[in-house]
Design a protein around this motif. Structure first.
Motif, mmCIF file in Angstrom:
data_model
loop_
_atom_site.group_PDB
_atom_site.id
_atom_site.type_symbol
_atom_site.label_atom_id
_atom_site.label_comp_id
_atom_site.label_asym_id
_atom_site.label_seq_id
_atom_site.Cartn_x
_atom_site.Cartn_y
_atom_site.Cartn_z
ATOM 1 N N LEU A 123 1.354 -2.922 -15.448
ATOM 2 C CA LEU A 123 -0.069 -3.108 -15.208
ATOM 3 C C LEU A 123 -0.790 -1.776 -15.150
ATOM 4 N N CYS A 124 -2.048 -1.762 -15.530
ATOM 5 C CA CYS A 124 -2.866 -0.561 -15.399
ATOM 6 C C CYS A 124 -3.301 -0.395 -13.945
ATOM 7 N N THR A 125 -3.680 0.816 -13.596
ATOM 8 C CA THR A 125 -3.963 1.141 -12.200
ATOM 9 C C THR A 125 -5.138 0.345 -11.649
ATOM 10 N N ASP A 126 -6.152 0.073 -12.464
ATOM 11 C CA ASP A 126 -7.301 -0.675 -11.946
ATOM 12 C C ASP A 126 -6.903 -2.078 -11.505
ATOM 13 N N VAL A 127 -6.005 -2.717 -12.258
ATOM 14 C CA VAL A 127 -5.530 -4.053 -11.881
ATOM 15 C C VAL A 127 -4.760 -3.985 -10.556
ATOM 16 N N LYS A 128 -3.950 -2.940 -10.401
ATOM 17 C CA LYS A 128 -3.186 -2.783 -9.158
ATOM 18 C C LYS A 128 -4.106 -2.595 -7.959
ATOM 19 N N LEU A 129 -5.204 -1.884 -8.158
ATOM 20 C CA LEU A 129 -6.165 -1.685 -7.072
ATOM 21 C C LEU A 129 -6.817 -3.004 -6.675
ATOM 22 N N GLU A 176 0.828 -1.210 0.000
ATOM 23 C CA GLU A 176 0.000 0.000 0.000
ATOM 24 C C GLU A 176 0.859 1.255 0.000
ATOM 25 N N GLN A 177 2.007 1.227 0.664
ATOM 26 C CA GLN A 177 2.896 2.384 0.635
ATOM 27 C C GLN A 177 3.484 2.589 -0.753
ATOM 28 N N ALA A 178 3.897 1.491 -1.393
ATOM 29 C CA ALA A 178 4.446 1.591 -2.744
ATOM 30 C C ALA A 178 3.399 2.124 -3.718
ATOM 31 N N PHE A 179 2.159 1.659 -3.596
ATOM 32 C CA PHE A 179 1.100 2.145 -4.480
ATOM 33 C C PHE A 179 0.863 3.634 -4.275
ATOM 34 N N LEU A 180 0.826 4.069 -3.024
ATOM 35 C CA LEU A 180 0.577 5.485 -2.756
ATOM 36 C C LEU A 180 1.677 6.353 -3.346
ATOM 37 N N PHE A 181 2.926 6.022 -3.070
ATOM 38 C CA PHE A 181 4.038 6.877 -3.465
ATOM 39 C C PHE A 181 4.325 6.831 -4.960
ATOM 40 N N ALA A 182 4.048 5.715 -5.606
ATOM 41 C CA ALA A 182 4.327 5.603 -7.038
ATOM 42 C C ALA A 182 3.060 5.768 -7.867
ATOM 43 N N ASP A 183 2.092 4.905 -7.670
ATOM 44 C CA ASP A 183 0.933 4.862 -8.556
ATOM 45 C C ASP A 183 -0.078 5.972 -8.288
ATOM 46 N N TYR A 184 -0.364 6.247 -7.027
ATOM 47 C CA TYR A 184 -1.311 7.335 -6.756
ATOM 48 C C TYR A 184 -0.733 8.662 -7.223
ATOM 49 N N ASN A 185 0.554 8.873 -6.955
ATOM 50 C CA ASN A 185 1.178 10.128 -7.384
ATOM 51 C C ASN A 185 1.206 10.267 -8.897
ATOM 52 N N ALA A 186 1.479 9.169 -9.599
ATOM 53 C CA ALA A 186 1.579 9.234 -11.056
ATOM 54 C C ALA A 186 0.214 9.201 -11.732
ATOM 55 N N ALA A 187 -0.638 8.244 -11.352
ATOM 56 C CA ALA A 187 -1.894 8.006 -12.054
ATOM 57 C C ALA A 187 -2.976 9.021 -11.701
#
Length: 468
Positions: free
Chosen positions: A433-439, A298-309
């Motif tokens: 992967l696209c963001t929806d798959v990561k979620l 969840e930390q990796a998703f926040l710092f990378a994917d949430y910030n980018a996507a």
């Protein structure tokens, strides 16, 4: 090795009541040092997926950090702490982070990846030493207070993470202030604004599938190189200051660990390493692994994917820092608050609250189509995420020490090992992967983690009832 300083004794094995203030001073110094040090590291990390987006350099660098952190957590913490002691392990491993900041002046694969590996090698011993220090001084504090060590461990971790998460505030304030200084929003005619809004709606949020597919989005234009270098210079100075605070402001742990052998137990070589690895055979450790992996993911998703996507794609790179400041402030407030909440309600209600709140955030992100005009929504998501992250960090960190008394180094080493595993896997698949798959993946890991945690909680309650 750390030398054993003189200390005031009431009787053999006990401390004077005034020692409480010295213990609090040490906790405060370590917390401030980590705050200053991670002001630099967090500020730089949050920009990687957007600033160094070319060929996913930033994301692969973050992946290398957590990949080497896995190796570090297996082989280094117990060895380094037994050689250097907790204080000097913290000071020395702070230095291992500095090449990562230096590489920002010339970001290439052959500069960024090795510097990321160095960060990971230092990270395992660093976090294990910090956790062990807080646990041992909590035991010393309990001997001169009316509070139990388990309550004090949770409170001390809450206090530490309050300062630690403030690093998000200062690090992102520095980056956003430098990146946005003197910049004026471009003037757009209605036709251009409508076209950009359409692009953002199609390519951002859960639909985001990488920077390369969003080249038409003006929000993703990288900032000037000289501004990145200015930020990096400030961050490098912060790391030097943090190292000096630990070296000159923190007492050796030998002051408080009289008669305590810990995980090292006087052994050396492979015997020391086997203590950490053998802990994986205990049921409690296995049951806590999935939720620990989720913390890293969840930390990796926040710092990378949430910030980018979401933030960069829909609102602009210069706004990443402000959104992460909101996360840091809420996280810093929630960290000590979760310790107080556990005292009132017990640990399980707090964990269930975090589970349902975090699951709700992930579902909402699947449905949300972010737009430039929705600034408040970006802050809302980051603040709610900060509450959840604070609960996960404080509670699972505290449990990693409480579940394995006398094996704290190994318990915390395993915590960072599997937290890093969650992060490195998330960073590794992020470019593909696209963001929806990561979620969806995050939601699945969270559910599995909570199921296993409930089994752990039930087994501990059964054990207590059996003893009674």
């Amino acid at each position: 090795m750390e030398t054993r300083p003189k200390f005031i004794e009431v009787q053999e094995g006990a401390f004077a009541p005034s020692e409480r203030w010295r213990i609090l001073k040490n906790i405060l110094m370590i917390s401030i040092a980590f705050m200053i040090h991670f002001t630099a590291f967090m500020g730089a990390s949050n920009l990687q997926s957007s600033v160094n987006a070319d060929q996913s350099l930033g994301t692969f660098t973050l992946s290398s950090i957590y990949g080497s952190l896995i190796f570090s957590n297996i082989f280094l913490p117990v060895l380094m702490i037994s050689w250097l002691g907790c204080k000097w392990t913290i000071a020395v491993t702070f230095v291992a982070y500095m090449p990562f900041i230096g590489a920002q002046f010339y970001p290439r694969f052959y500069t960024m990846i090795p510097s990321g590996l160095a960060v990971g090698l230092g990270g395992g011993p660093l976090w294990c030493a910090k956790c062990t220090y807080l646990t041992v001084v909590a035991e010393a504090y309990a001997s001169v207070s009316k509070l139990g060590a388990d309550v004090l461990v949770t409170r001390f971790f809450g206090l530490f993470f309050m300062f630690y998460q403030m690093a998000q505030v200062w690090g992102n304030l520095i980056s956003s202030a430098v990146l946005s200084y003197g910049l004026e929003p471009p003037e757009e005619n209605p036709t251009t604004a409508s076209a950009n809004s359409s692009i953002i709606s199609q390519l951002c949020g859960a639909n985001f599938c990488g920077i390369t597919e969003a080249v038409e989005n003006p929000n993703l234009r990288p900032p000037p190189v000289e501004r990145i270098q200015l930020i990096s210079g400030i961050y490098l100075a912060c790391m030097v200051v943090a190292c000096l605070i630990v070296a000159f402001g923190v007492d050796s742990l030998s002051r408080y660990d009289r008669g305590r052998k810990g995980s090292a137990g006087g052994n050396s070589g492979l015997k020391l390493l086997s203590v950490t690895l053998k802990l994986l055979g205990e049921k409690s450790q296995l049951l806590i692994l999935p939720i620990t992996i989720f913390i890293g993911a969840e930390q990796a998703f926040l710092f990378a994917d949430y910030n980018a996507a979401f933030v960069s794609c829909a609102w602009g790179i210069s706004n990443i820092g402000y959104v992460m400041i909101c996360f840091g402030v809420v996280n810093a407030i929630a960290a000590p608050a979760t310790g107080s909440a556990v005292k009132l309600t017990g640990r399980m209600p707090v964990m269930l609250f975090a589970f349902f709140l975090h699951m709700g955030i992930l579902i909402a992100m699947l449905l949300w189509q972010p737009q430039t005009q929705q600034g408040a929504y970006f802050f809302l998501v980051s603040s709610l995420w900060g509450i959840c992250d604070a609960i996960w960090l404080v509670q699972i960190n505290a449990l990693s020490g409480l579940l394995f008394p006398g094996k704290e180094e190994s318990g915390y080493s395993n915590f960072k090992l599997w937290e890093a595993t969650g992060s490195v896997i998330t960073y590794a698949y992020s470019p593909y992967l696209c963001t929806d798959v990561k979620l969806y993946i995050l939601m699945g890991v969270l559910c599995v983690g909570m199921i296993y945690f409930l089994q752990l909680w039930q087994s501990k309650n059964d054990a207590v009832n059996t003893v009674r």
